[in-house]
Design a protein around this motif. Structure first.
Motif, short mmCIF file in Angstrom:
data_model
loop_
_atom_site.label_atom_id
_atom_site.label_comp_id
_atom_site.label_asym_id
_atom_site.label_seq_id
_atom_site.Cartn_x
_atom_site.Cartn_y
_atom_site.Cartn_z
N ARG A 148 66.64 -23.41 33.44
CA ARG A 148 65.47 -22.63 33.04
C ARG A 148 65.16 -22.80 31.55
NH1 ARG A 148 66.97 -17.26 36.66
NH2 ARG A 148 65.80 -17.90 38.53
N LEU A 149 66.21 -22.84 30.74
CA LEU A 149 65.98 -23.07 29.31
C LEU A 149 65.50 -24.50 29.06
CD1 LEU A 149 69.03 -21.18 27.80
CD2 LEU A 149 66.63 -20.56 27.58
N SER A 150 66.01 -25.44 29.84
CA SER A 150 65.53 -26.82 29.74
C SER A 150 64.05 -26.89 30.08
CB SER A 150 66.34 -27.71 30.69
OG SER A 150 65.85 -29.03 30.67
N ARG A 151 63.66 -26.21 31.14
CA ARG A 151 62.24 -26.17 31.51
C ARG A 151 61.40 -25.58 30.38
NH1 ARG A 151 61.32 -21.88 35.97
NH2 ARG A 151 61.94 -20.61 34.18
N THR A 152 61.87 -24.50 29.77
CA THR A 152 61.12 -23.86 28.69
C THR A 152 60.99 -24.78 27.49
OG1 THR A 152 61.87 -21.66 29.40
CG2 THR A 152 61.08 -21.88 27.14
N LEU A 153 62.07 -25.46 27.13
CA LEU A 153 62.03 -26.35 25.97
C LEU A 153 61.13 -27.55 26.22
CD1 LEU A 153 65.67 -26.34 24.59
CD2 LEU A 153 63.68 -25.07 23.79
N LEU A 181 58.55 -27.63 28.24
CA LEU A 181 57.17 -27.13 28.22
C LEU A 181 56.72 -26.85 26.79
CD1 LEU A 181 54.67 -26.21 29.74
CD2 LEU A 181 55.73 -23.96 30.02
N ALA A 182 57.61 -26.28 25.98
CA ALA A 182 57.27 -26.00 24.59
C ALA A 182 57.00 -27.29 23.83
CB ALA A 182 58.40 -25.21 23.93
N ALA A 183 57.81 -28.32 24.06
CA ALA A 183 57.60 -29.60 23.39
C ALA A 183 56.27 -30.23 23.81
CB ALA A 183 58.76 -30.56 23.71
N ALA A 184 55.95 -30.13 25.10
CA ALA A 184 54.67 -30.67 25.57
C ALA A 184 53.49 -29.93 24.95
CB ALA A 184 54.62 -30.60 27.10
N LEU A 185 53.56 -28.61 24.91
CA LEU A 185 52.45 -27.84 24.35
C LEU A 185 52.37 -27.99 22.84
CD1 LEU A 185 52.51 -24.53 26.44
CD2 LEU A 185 51.10 -26.58 26.72
N PHE A 186 53.48 -28.22 22.17
CA PHE A 186 53.46 -28.48 20.73
C PHE A 186 52.66 -29.74 20.44
CE2 PHE A 186 55.24 -30.26 16.82
CZ PHE A 186 55.17 -29.18 15.96
N ALA A 187 52.94 -30.82 21.19
CA ALA A 187 52.20 -32.07 21.01
C ALA A 187 50.75 -31.91 21.47
CB ALA A 187 52.88 -33.19 21.78
N LEU A 188 50.54 -31.16 22.55
CA LEU A 188 49.17 -30.96 23.02
C LEU A 188 48.36 -30.17 22.01
CD1 LEU A 188 47.18 -31.30 25.36
CD2 LEU A 188 48.04 -29.15 26.32
N GLY A 189 48.98 -29.20 21.34
CA GLY A 189 48.28 -28.47 20.30
C GLY A 189 47.83 -29.38 19.17
N VAL A 227 53.02 -35.99 28.68
CA VAL A 227 53.26 -36.30 30.10
C VAL A 227 54.76 -36.36 30.43
CG1 VAL A 227 52.96 -38.05 31.90
CG2 VAL A 227 51.05 -37.46 30.40
N PRO A 228 55.61 -37.09 29.66
CA PRO A 228 57.04 -37.10 29.99
C PRO A 228 57.68 -35.71 29.93
CG PRO A 228 56.53 -38.88 28.47
CD PRO A 228 55.32 -38.01 28.54
N ARG A 229 57.29 -34.92 28.94
CA ARG A 229 57.88 -33.58 28.83
C ARG A 229 57.46 -32.69 30.00
NH1 ARG A 229 62.01 -31.99 25.33
NH2 ARG A 229 61.77 -32.97 23.30
N LEU A 230 56.21 -32.81 30.43
CA LEU A 230 55.77 -32.03 31.57
C LEU A 230 56.50 -32.46 32.84
CD1 LEU A 230 51.91 -31.72 31.00
CD2 LEU A 230 53.66 -29.96 30.69
N VAL A 231 56.75 -33.76 32.98
CA VAL A 231 57.49 -34.24 34.15
C VAL A 231 58.92 -33.73 34.12
CG1 VAL A 231 58.42 -36.30 35.27
CG2 VAL A 231 56.05 -36.29 34.47
N LEU A 232 59.57 -33.82 32.96
CA LEU A 232 60.94 -33.32 32.84
C LEU A 232 61.00 -31.81 33.08
CD1 LEU A 232 62.09 -35.35 29.70
CD2 LEU A 232 62.91 -35.64 32.05
N GLY A 233 60.01 -31.08 32.57
CA GLY A 233 59.96 -29.64 32.81
C GLY A 233 59.76 -29.32 34.28
N ALA A 234 58.93 -30.13 34.96
CA ALA A 234 58.71 -29.90 36.40
C ALA A 234 59.97 -30.16 37.20
CB ALA A 234 57.57 -30.79 36.89
N VAL A 235 60.73 -31.19 36.82
CA VAL A 235 61.99 -31.49 37.51
C VAL A 235 62.99 -30.35 37.31
CG1 VAL A 235 63.99 -33.03 37.56
CG2 VAL A 235 61.68 -33.98 37.43
N ALA A 236 63.10 -29.86 36.06
CA ALA A 236 64.00 -28.74 35.79
C ALA A 236 63.57 -27.50 36.56
CB ALA A 236 64.04 -28.45 34.29
N HIS A 237 62.25 -27.27 36.65
CA HIS A 237 61.74 -26.11 37.39
C HIS A 237 62.07 -26.23 38.87
CE1 HIS A 237 59.07 -22.87 38.59
NE2 HIS A 237 58.50 -23.68 39.46
N TRP A 238 61.91 -27.42 39.43
CA TRP A 238 62.21 -27.64 40.85
C TRP A 238 63.69 -27.43 41.13
CZ3 TRP A 238 65.05 -31.93 42.92
CH2 TRP A 238 65.06 -31.99 44.30
#
Length: 503
Positions: free
Chosen positions: A208-213, A215-223, A311-322
């Motif tokens: 869960r913490l991996s998923r959060t990190l 997602l945070a990394a993806a949104l940081f770059a997206l921002g 994109v890679p961070r969102l994929v990694l976050g999705a895998v951790a979430h699953w």
């Protein structure tokens, strides 16, 4: 069972095992909960036309006990309903990362696109480093022997590299504050539960913490991307670069490598060393900087951030979430522990059978009776003991077992019995134990009887400390073989009570 059911079951286990004097739950409370749980589980199984499972029984029993305790102690009700901690972190950290990312590129001149933008290069470089560390960690896991990988697969493995958030694992148990005005025994049980649940949820919390990190990394770059693009609608960007140590050829080499994936993917025209040289910011204030090419470089940086970070961070976050959802839906609670084995007898099934394999240890009549008490502690009051002949010291494991089938549906638990007075030897005790664990890794326990050594050293000065030293030696020996050593006293079984409390 799912995560919430497992949490309730572990909480009830902590309460029952700590409440050895039955101050919180009487024998009647426990028997009523077991009887009601069995009836409800049977009704639930008949409605679904399936067999009664331990999961159904444990769920119903924990609900009955927690409901009764909540009626007697209202302060406990809020604790029982409390969910997993860290939800504020899961929502707040990505949002904060988005806001910070939106302002990070404003560190430099907001009216120009710096081809060597330190903030944007740092975002890309840091994420590439993280991917490299994760790949190295994965390769190390693949090359590591299976037994060693399993031993190191707990929440702490890799915490210095890929998972630096191990200290946050306590979030799994929720807020650490306990309800006030609780009986001392109940408070001690909740403390025990928090420690157990934090350990059991280590992998789930890690995911869960991996998923959060991620997602945070993806949104940081997206921002950063959104800020870069949005300001282009209201400001005229000036593209260029400046460096004290790099010339145009070196900058061209750096940017060619950096933008190669995006240039290949969306087929953008390349740029030459002359193009880079023309974009060098001049120090002559009389020469106005050119605004040409700003859109091109904004597009290159935005697309690179999306391709290499978002994109890679969102994929990694999705895998951790699953993976986290899978664990939460089917929580890996070990039902082979003594407490749960005791409860199986309350489901109405046949009594448990403890098969004992003594190693270089002949039991007298008194210790044989003590073994029956140990079996009751492990498998319930109706448990039976199947005592095999003692294996001789130094015998080959196959010969010592005499062809006995180690995997037998009629046997609830197979226990190898060692004498604490013996010194563990890897070529003898270890070979015998390793053979058992290879044949039946999930159904073998280790019992170590301290009675003879404790009796011999009872009158000697420092005798107790010598017993404790030998216990530590055997525990380390068994830990080396990936099994837990359970210390028993066959002459006085209650001197070494195992997990009890279920009735």
């Amino acid at each position: 069972m799912n995560e919430q059911v497992a949490r309730d079951v572990v909480l009830v286990r902590a309460i029952e095992t700590v409440d050895r004097k039955h101050e919180i739950l009487s024998d009647d409370d426990r028997m009523y909960a077991s009887r009601s749980a069995r009836e409800l589980a049977e009704w639930q199984a008949s409605a679904s036309k399936s067999a009664v499972t331990p999961d159904h029984f444990l769920q119903q029993r924990s609900e009955q006990i927690l409901k009764r305790l909540a009626e007697r102690t209202p302060a406990l009700r809020a604790f029982v309903r409390r969910g997993a901690g860290g939800k504020w972190l899961a929502a707040g950290l990505p949002l904060l990362a988005l806001l910070v990312g939106a302002g990070v590129d404003r560190i430099s001149d907001p009216h120009r696109v710096d081809l060597l933008s330190a903030p944007l290069l740092a975002i890309i470089g840091w994420n590439l480093l993280v991917y490299l560390l994760m790949l190295a960690w994965l390769i190390a896991r693949l090359l590591m022997p299976a037994a060693e990988a399993e031993a190191k697969a707990g929440p702490g493995f890799g915490r210095g590299l890929v998972y630096p958030f191990y200290p946050f694992s306590r979030l799994a148990a929720g807020r650490a504050a306990l309800p006030r005005k609780l009986p001392a025994t109940l408070t001690a049980a909740l403390v025990e539960f928090l420690a157990d649940w934090t350990r059991l949820c280590g992998k789930l919390t890690q995911l869960r913490l991996s998923r959060t990190l991620h997602l945070a990394a993806a949104l940081f770059a997206l921002g950063a991307v959104l800020s870069l693009v949005a300001r282009g609608f209201f400001s005229q960007y000036v593209a260029g670069w400046e460096s004290t140590f790099l010339d145009a050829a070196q900058v061209h080499a750096v940017l060619s490598v950096l933008f190669a994936p995006v240039a290949w993917l969306i087929q953008l025209p390349g740029f030459s060393v002359a193009d880079i040289e023309a974009l060098r910011f001049t120090r002559d204030v009389t020469e106005a900087p050119s605004a040409a090419g700003g859109e091109r470089w904004v597009l290159l940086y935005a697309a690179t951030l999306l391709l290499l970070v978002v994109v890679p961070r969102l994929v990694l976050g999705a895998v951790a979430h699953w993976r986290a959802r899978r664990i939460a839906a089917n929580f890996p609670l070990d039902l082979e522990q003594p407490y749960f084995r005791q409860l199986r007898g309350k489901m109405g099934g046949p009594p448990g059978v403890l098969r004992v394999l003594p190693y270089s240890f002949t039991l007298d009549e008194a210790r044989d009776r003590g073994l029956a008490s140990v079996a009751a502690m492990l498998l319930g009051e109706q448990a039976r003991v199947m005592l095999r002949p003692s294996s001789s010291y130094g015998d080959e494991p196959v010969d010592a077992l005499g062809g006995a089938a180690l995997i037998d549906p009629a046997i609830s638990l197979t226990a190898v019995l060692f004498n604490l007075a013996a010194t563990p030897e890897n070529e003898n005790h270890g070979a015998f134990l390793a053979h058992l664990l290879r044949a039946a890794p999930r159904n073998v326990a280790v019992l170590i009887d301290e009675s003879s050594l404790a009796e011999r050293l009872a009158t000697q000065a420092g005798g107790r400390s010598r017993v404790d030293e030998r216990i530590a030696l055997w525990q380390a020996f068994c830990a080396h073989h990936r099994v837990t050593a359970t210390i028993v006293n066959l002459l006085e079984p209650q001197a070494r009570p195992l997990e009890q409390g279920a009735a």
